[in-house]
Motif scaffolding. Structure first.
Motif, PDB file in Angstrom:
ATOM      1  N   ILE A 165       9.396  -0.609  -5.139  1.00 15.81           N
ATOM      2  CA  ILE A 165       8.965  -0.276  -3.666  1.00 15.81           C
ATOM      3  C   ILE A 165       9.525   1.161  -3.197  1.00 15.81           C
ATOM      4  O   ILE A 165       8.944   1.893  -2.783  1.00 15.81           O
ATOM      5  CB  ILE A 165       8.744  -1.447  -2.847  1.00 15.81           C
ATOM      6  N   PHE A 166      10.953   0.741  -2.965  1.00 14.72           N
ATOM      7  CA  PHE A 166      11.829   1.921  -2.587  1.00 14.72           C
ATOM      8  C   PHE A 166      11.606   3.252  -3.254  1.00 14.72           C
ATOM      9  O   PHE A 166      11.577   4.296  -2.470  1.00 14.72           O
ATOM     10  CB  PHE A 166      13.290   1.449  -2.757  1.00 14.72           C
ATOM     11  N   PHE A 167      11.526   3.161  -4.402  1.00 18.16           N
ATOM     12  CA  PHE A 167      11.152   4.338  -5.404  1.00 18.16           C
ATOM     13  C   PHE A 167       9.892   5.095  -4.945  1.00 18.16           C
ATOM     14  O   PHE A 167       9.897   6.417  -4.677  1.00 18.16           O
ATOM     15  CB  PHE A 167      11.358   4.119  -6.730  1.00 18.16           C
ATOM     16  N   PHE A 168       8.809   4.290  -5.050  1.00 14.13           N
ATOM     17  CA  PHE A 168       7.420   4.725  -4.849  1.00 14.13           C
ATOM     18  C   PHE A 168       7.398   5.292  -3.397  1.00 14.13           C
ATOM     19  O   PHE A 168       6.836   6.388  -2.989  1.00 14.13           O
ATOM     20  CB  PHE A 168       6.383   3.737  -5.213  1.00 14.13           C
ATOM     21  N   GLU A 169       7.947   4.531  -2.463  1.00 12.26           N
ATOM     22  CA  GLU A 169       7.733   5.081  -1.027  1.00 12.26           C
ATOM     23  C   GLU A 169       8.818   6.370  -0.588  1.00 12.26           C
ATOM     24  O   GLU A 169       8.302   6.954   0.195  1.00 12.26           O
ATOM     25  CB  GLU A 169       8.167   3.727  -0.022  1.00 12.26           C
TER      26      GLU A 169
ATOM     27  N   LEU B  79       0.709  -1.336   0.105  1.00 16.77           N
ATOM     28  CA  LEU B  79      -0.077   0.303  -0.021  1.00 16.77           C
ATOM     29  C   LEU B  79       1.081   1.318   0.057  1.00 16.77           C
ATOM     30  O   LEU B  79       1.807   1.307   0.697  1.00 16.77           O
ATOM     31  CB  LEU B  79      -0.668  -0.083   1.222  1.00 16.77           C
ATOM     32  N   LEU B  80       0.457   2.088  -0.900  1.00 19.87           N
ATOM     33  CA  LEU B  80       1.382   3.339  -1.016  1.00 19.87           C
ATOM     34  C   LEU B  80       0.935   4.541   0.129  1.00 19.87           C
ATOM     35  O   LEU B  80      -0.406   4.533   0.418  1.00 19.87           O
ATOM     36  CB  LEU B  80       1.336   4.052  -2.522  1.00 19.87           C
ATOM     37  N   PRO B  81       1.733   5.244   0.571  1.00 27.21           N
ATOM     38  CA  PRO B  81       1.321   6.343   1.414  1.00 27.21           C
ATOM     39  C   PRO B  81       0.417   7.668   0.776  1.00 27.21           C
ATOM     40  O   PRO B  81       0.554   8.476   1.479  1.00 27.21           O
ATOM     41  CB  PRO B  81       2.672   6.669   2.146  1.00 27.21           C
ATOM     42  N   TYR B  82       0.133   7.311  -0.416  1.00 28.91           N
ATOM     43  CA  TYR B  82      -0.506   8.421  -1.184  1.00 28.91           C
ATOM     44  C   TYR B  82      -1.506   7.600  -2.121  1.00 28.91           C
ATOM     45  O   TYR B  82      -1.339   6.458  -2.475  1.00 28.91           O
ATOM     46  CB  TYR B  82       0.279   9.215  -1.801  1.00 28.91           C
TER      47      TYR B  82
END
Length: 200
Positions: free
Chosen positions: A76-80, A8-11
């Protein structure tokens, strides 16, 4: 077996617009990342990797398992590390800013050097800001390459695979790189830096 799922993304997916569109996020996060995770889960079933964390798999694997694990971890590292532009600090503060100034002279110089590295990365790959002792350095990797494999600790990355920007910017990678700085969640990057330094 530990199944690796889409995080789940924080946005929400349209939070990065207009710099990164909802459609790009649907494909980049919703389809590309999901495919890497699906491939990984299929590849590790019944193998020595099936109960490892994603990071452990990246560090220990080779070949197709590594490619899919590293692409999953990198994405995942990029998106977060991203966030809504209006909610982000314009630049880092505290210990991270001090380290950036020690390493590059100024925040602006770091941005310029990392942008140049990202634009100049030939073909698909990544530009990274990694911790090196009390200082920082910029490195690039090709394809699924990741600093984790080299024993380095990344705190920030920019995805320069075409699927990261082609729907919004076509072949204009430099325009995409220029825009993405508005999306960097410096509070998150500061947290990563703190964890990396404390962990050393």
């Amino acid at each position: 077996m530990e199944k690796h799922n889409l995080p789940l993304l924080p946005y929400v997916l349209d939070a990065l617009a207009p710099h990164i569109s909802h459609k790009t996020m649907e494909f980049h996060y919703g389809k590309h990342l999901q495919t890497y995770l699906n491939n990984l889960n299929n590849l590790i079933a019944g193998s020595e990797y099936e109960n490892m964390t994603l990071e452990e798999i990246v560090r220990k694997s080779e070949g197709p398992v590594f490619n899919n694990a590293a692409q999953s971890w990198n994405h995942i590292f990029f998106f977060e590390g991203l966030g809504k532009a209006s909610a982000n600090k314009a630049e880092p503060t505290g210990a991270l800013l001090e380290s950036i100034e020690l390493s590059f002279g100024s925040f602006g110089a770091m941005k310029e050097q990392m942008s140049k590295a990202a634009v100049g990365q030939f073909g698909s790959g990544w530009a990274w800001l990694v911790v090196k002792g009390k200082e920082l350095e910029i490195v690039t990797t090709s394809n699924a390459g990741t600093p984790l494999k080299e024993g380095k600790t990344p705190i920030l990355c920019i995805d320069v695979w075409e699927h990261a920007y082609y729907l919004d910017y076509q072949n204009r990678r430099a325009d995409y790189i220029s825009e993405i700085w508005q999306l960097i969640d410096w509070a998150k990057i500061e947290q990563r830096f703190g964890e990396a330094v404390i962990g050393k």
